[in-house]
Design an enzyme around this catalytic site. Structure first.
Site, short mmCIF file in Angstrom:
data_model
loop_
_atom_site.label_atom_id
_atom_site.label_comp_id
_atom_site.label_asym_id
_atom_site.label_seq_id
_atom_site.Cartn_x
_atom_site.Cartn_y
_atom_site.Cartn_z
CD1 TRP A 22 6.12 10.77 -5.36
CD2 TRP A 22 6.95 9.29 -6.81
NE1 TRP A 22 6.50 9.67 -4.65
CE2 TRP A 22 7.00 8.74 -5.50
CE3 TRP A 22 7.41 8.53 -7.89
CZ2 TRP A 22 7.52 7.46 -5.27
CZ3 TRP A 22 7.90 7.28 -7.64
CH2 TRP A 22 7.96 6.74 -6.35
NE ARG A 23 7.94 12.43 -1.03
CZ ARG A 23 8.33 11.70 0.01
NH1 ARG A 23 9.62 11.68 0.34
NH2 ARG A 23 7.46 11.01 0.72
CD GLU A 35 0.16 9.31 -3.22
OE1 GLU A 35 -0.09 8.19 -2.72
OE2 GLU A 35 0.95 10.11 -2.71
CD GLN A 40 -2.97 -3.89 -2.36
OE1 GLN A 40 -3.43 -3.94 -3.48
NE2 GLN A 40 -3.44 -4.63 -1.37
CG LEU A 78 3.08 -1.11 -11.63
CD1 LEU A 78 2.65 0.23 -12.23
CD2 LEU A 78 3.79 -0.89 -10.30
CE1 TYR A 80 -5.09 -5.94 -5.99
CE2 TYR A 80 -2.72 -5.67 -6.18
CZ TYR A 80 -3.81 -6.20 -5.53
OH TYR A 80 -3.64 -6.98 -4.41
CE1 TYR A 118 -2.66 8.22 1.11
CE2 TYR A 118 -2.77 7.32 -1.12
CZ TYR A 118 -2.04 7.87 -0.08
OH TYR A 118 -0.70 8.09 -0.23
CG ASP A 136 -0.77 5.35 3.39
OD1 ASP A 136 -0.63 5.69 4.59
OD2 ASP A 136 0.19 5.21 2.61
CB CYS A 190 6.00 3.96 12.54
SG CYS A 190 4.85 3.28 13.76
CB CYS A 207 4.56 6.51 20.63
SG CYS A 207 3.90 4.97 19.94
#
Length: 359
Positions: A22-23, A35, A40, A78, A80, A118, A136, A190, A207
């Site tokens: 998708w990029r 997105e 999740q 997927l 939901y 978002y 997010d 992170c 940080c």
């Protein structure tokens, strides 16, 4: 302090951004689909779903016109499922009100069904270069650690405040890259659960959590309530090469999807056979199956199962059951991953299992 993250973060992203389908093309439709899928679900798991979805429904018009069963089948695995239903509602609005083109306007995007702050921020910044935040869970974690904030990131007020802070520092000329960089560093550097790679993080120099040795303590989240446990007995009803499935109600858990028929509680062989006979079928053999568990957001199914061979009758399709060829269930009927453990006994795969096997 957050202004200091912009340059090192973008420099890091330019060197380390993952190559994702998708990029390659940041058209609004593709960004939006990715997105919603990524909510999740891990990036690696989403890739084959994204490619199949885009191939089948390449634009807003196609999505707006897709039959529900096809739509749900493309989404199978997927979870939901209301998300993809809302996507279709939004697609129909885009077709009727915007001629099939995504509006290059944050507020108009936000007004579409299923698009929260978002998603509207991600689409507007990545596809249109509009400097709006896309905050997010990854971003909340990064910002909580950079600022050493102990505020509960599940509170909407905390998320709103962080969105406001991000909005102040988004570079107007690289809004999409900046949002993706924040998300990316949370996804691969992170990371949560005591696995943060602070030694390679470009933000470690400022940080506060790293300086204070409290990285593993953040972000703070209120403890979620315990899930409700439901005992279920799942039935694989076979007649020759056909298996009995039925469509779930149009509202509620797994609404509108197809399922292997189930009964409340953990029933014995005798209880199951009595129920099958009460439905008007003639059982020939019954085989107990192993137990399985499936976790939804607020409930857990603890399942036991039975495979039952049935004698053919004049009217197999009764009690809401539809008997179809086993392979057709895999190809045409959207069956949720909750039944994956029992689908194995039919030698079919559901959702993500298909892609693990290269199907």
């Amino acid at each position: 302090m957050l202004e200091q993250i912009v340059t090192p973060l973008l420099s890091w992203y330019d060197k380390h951004a993952r190559v994702l389908p998708w990029r390659e093309d940041t058209a609004a439709y593709r960004v939006w689909v990715s997105e919603i899928m990524l909510q999740q679900t891990r990036v690696e798991a989403v890739k084959p779903f994204f490619e199949r979805f885009i191939k089948a429904l390449p634009d807003v018009q196609a999505l707006s016109e897709a039959p529900e069963d096809e739509l749900l089948k493309l989404w199978e695995g997927l979870g939901y499922y209301n998300r993809v239903r809302n996507m279709q509602k939004a697609a129909r609005v885009i077709v009727s009100e915007y001629g099939g083109d995504f509006p290059a306007d944050y507020e108009k995007l936000l007004s579409l069904p299923g698009l929260g702050h978002y998603t509207a921020g991600a689409v507007s910044s990545i596809a249109f270069g509009i400097p709006m935040p896309a905050v997010d869970g990854n971003v909340l974690r990064v910002l909580s650690r950079v600022t050493a904030s102990y505020e509960d990131v599940l509170k909407q007020s905390v998320k709103t405040a962080m969105e406001a802070e991000v909005k102040k520092i988004i570079p107007a000329d690289r809004a999409g890259d900046f949002n993706q960089a924040l998300i990316e560093i949370g996804a691969i550097v992170c990371v949560p659960n005591g696995k943060a790679k602070c030694e390679i993080c470009p933000l470690a120099f400022l940080c506060e959590a790293y300086k204070k040795g409290i990285v593993d303590e953040l972000p703070k989240k209120k403890v979620k309530r315990e899930r409700r446990i439901e005992d279920r007995t799942i039935l694989i009803l076979k007649e020759g090469d056909r298996v009995g499935i039925r469509k779930r109600p149009s509202k509620g858990l797994l609404a509108g999807l197809y399922e292997l028929p189930g009964l409340e509680g953990h029933l014995s062989e005798e209880e199951v056979l009595a129920q099958v006979k009460a439905w008007g079928y003639a059982p020939l053999r019954i085989l107990p199956l192993t137990g399985a568990k499936h976790i939804f957001s607020h409930v857990e199914w603890h399942m036991t199962g039975y495979a039952i061979s049935l004698e053919e009758t004049e009217n197999m399709d009764q009690e809401g059951l539809l008997f179809v060829d086993v392979k057709e269930t895999e190809e045409h009927y959207p069956i949720p991953a909750a039944f994956a453990a029992y689908a194995e006994y039919l030698n079919i795969s559901l959702g993500q299992e298909k892609y693990k096997e290269g199907k």
